[in-house]
Design an enzyme around this catalytic site. Structure first.
Site, PDB file in Angstrom:
ATOM      1  N   LEU A  47       0.866  -1.173   0.000  1.00  0.00           N
ATOM      2  CA  LEU A  47       0.000   0.000   0.000  1.00  0.00           C
ATOM      3  C   LEU A  47       0.904   1.223   0.000  1.00  0.00           C
ATOM      4  CD1 LEU A  47      -2.675  -0.886   2.743  1.00  0.00           C
ATOM      5  CD2 LEU A  47      -2.894  -1.106   0.261  1.00  0.00           C
ATOM      6  N   ASP A  48       0.503   2.269  -0.708  1.00  0.00           N
ATOM      7  CA  ASP A  48       1.256   3.520  -0.684  1.00  0.00           C
ATOM      8  C   ASP A  48       1.348   4.028   0.749  1.00  0.00           C
ATOM      9  OD1 ASP A  48       1.430   3.463  -3.461  1.00  0.00           O
ATOM     10  OD2 ASP A  48      -0.205   4.902  -3.757  1.00  0.00           O
ATOM     11  N   ARG A  49       2.358   4.832   1.023  1.00  0.00           N
ATOM     12  CA  ARG A  49       2.576   5.362   2.382  1.00  0.00           C
ATOM     13  C   ARG A  49       1.296   5.985   2.955  1.00  0.00           C
ATOM     14  NH1 ARG A  49       7.054   8.187   5.223  1.00  0.00           N
ATOM     15  NH2 ARG A  49       8.327   7.687   3.428  1.00  0.00           N
ATOM     16  N   THR A  51      -1.837   5.543   2.015  1.00  0.00           N
ATOM     17  CA  THR A  51      -3.036   4.711   1.940  1.00  0.00           C
ATOM     18  C   THR A  51      -3.084   3.886   3.212  1.00  0.00           C
ATOM     19  OG1 THR A  51      -2.913   4.608  -0.473  1.00  0.00           O
ATOM     20  CG2 THR A  51      -4.206   2.897   0.622  1.00  0.00           C
TER      21      THR A  51
END
Length: 183
Positions: A47-49, A51
């Site tokens: 997951l993106d930072r 998100t």
């Protein structure tokens, strides 16, 4: 479960790398990893930072193999909740090709690139915004952010992809992983 551990990643924490959720989970699962020379409990997806939400980690080598097979076959449903600028009035299927520019750390819809598939459905709409449920069928870097923005529905607060200002940044939450059978 016996084979998988599910964790709610907070916004702002890295999925992998120094100081990440991956490091914390490797420490927590160290006793299981020590039992196998080939097993390392790394994240089964990223997951993106910024998100938040559900991340899966293998608790056993068998769990890692089972999830890897299901991912290759695209049999795991990944559901996200996103706050979008604009009104998503009906369910939409998003089918694009996405390229990644590592220099600018951005992705874009283009004629070339990897196939990106998603389905977005409105949950609530009002005041020029939509709360949407997005089913991610592929998992490219920034996929939801890029596909939503390319349709004039950027994530509220996502300045990188054209979203309106939102205190605290964009809202994108990995809400559910659905498996066809328990791995």
């Amino acid at each position: 479960t016996e084979h998988l551990v599910f964790v709610n990643k907070p916004r702002g924490m890295l999925s992998h790398g120094p100081g990440s959720l991956e490091e914390r989970m490797r420490a927590a699962l160290a006793s299981r990893a020590a039992a196998s020379l080939s097993f390392s409990p790394g994240p089964l997806h990223r997951l993106d930072r910024n998100t938040s939400g559900l991340m899966a980690f293998p608790a056993t080598a068998a769990g890692a193999r089972a999830v890897a097979l299901l991912q290759r076959e695209r049999r795991i449903r990944k559901l996200y909740v996103a706050l979008l600028d604009g009104l998503l009035e009906a369910p939409e299927e998003w089918r694009d090709r996405i390229t990644r520019d590592e220099a600018s750390r951005t992705s874009a819809v283009s004629a070339e690139g990897a196939e990106a598939l998603a389905r977005a459905s409105p949950l609530l709409s009002g005041a020029g915004k939509s709360l949407a449920l997005v089913e991610l069928r592929t998992g490219l870097t920034h996929q939801i952010r890029v596909q939503a923005s390319s349709r004039g529905l950027p994530l509220s607060g996502d300045s990188k992809y054209g979203g309106s200002p939102l205190r605290g940044g964009y809202i994108l939450h990995a809400a559910a992983l659905e498996f066809p059978e328990p791995p």
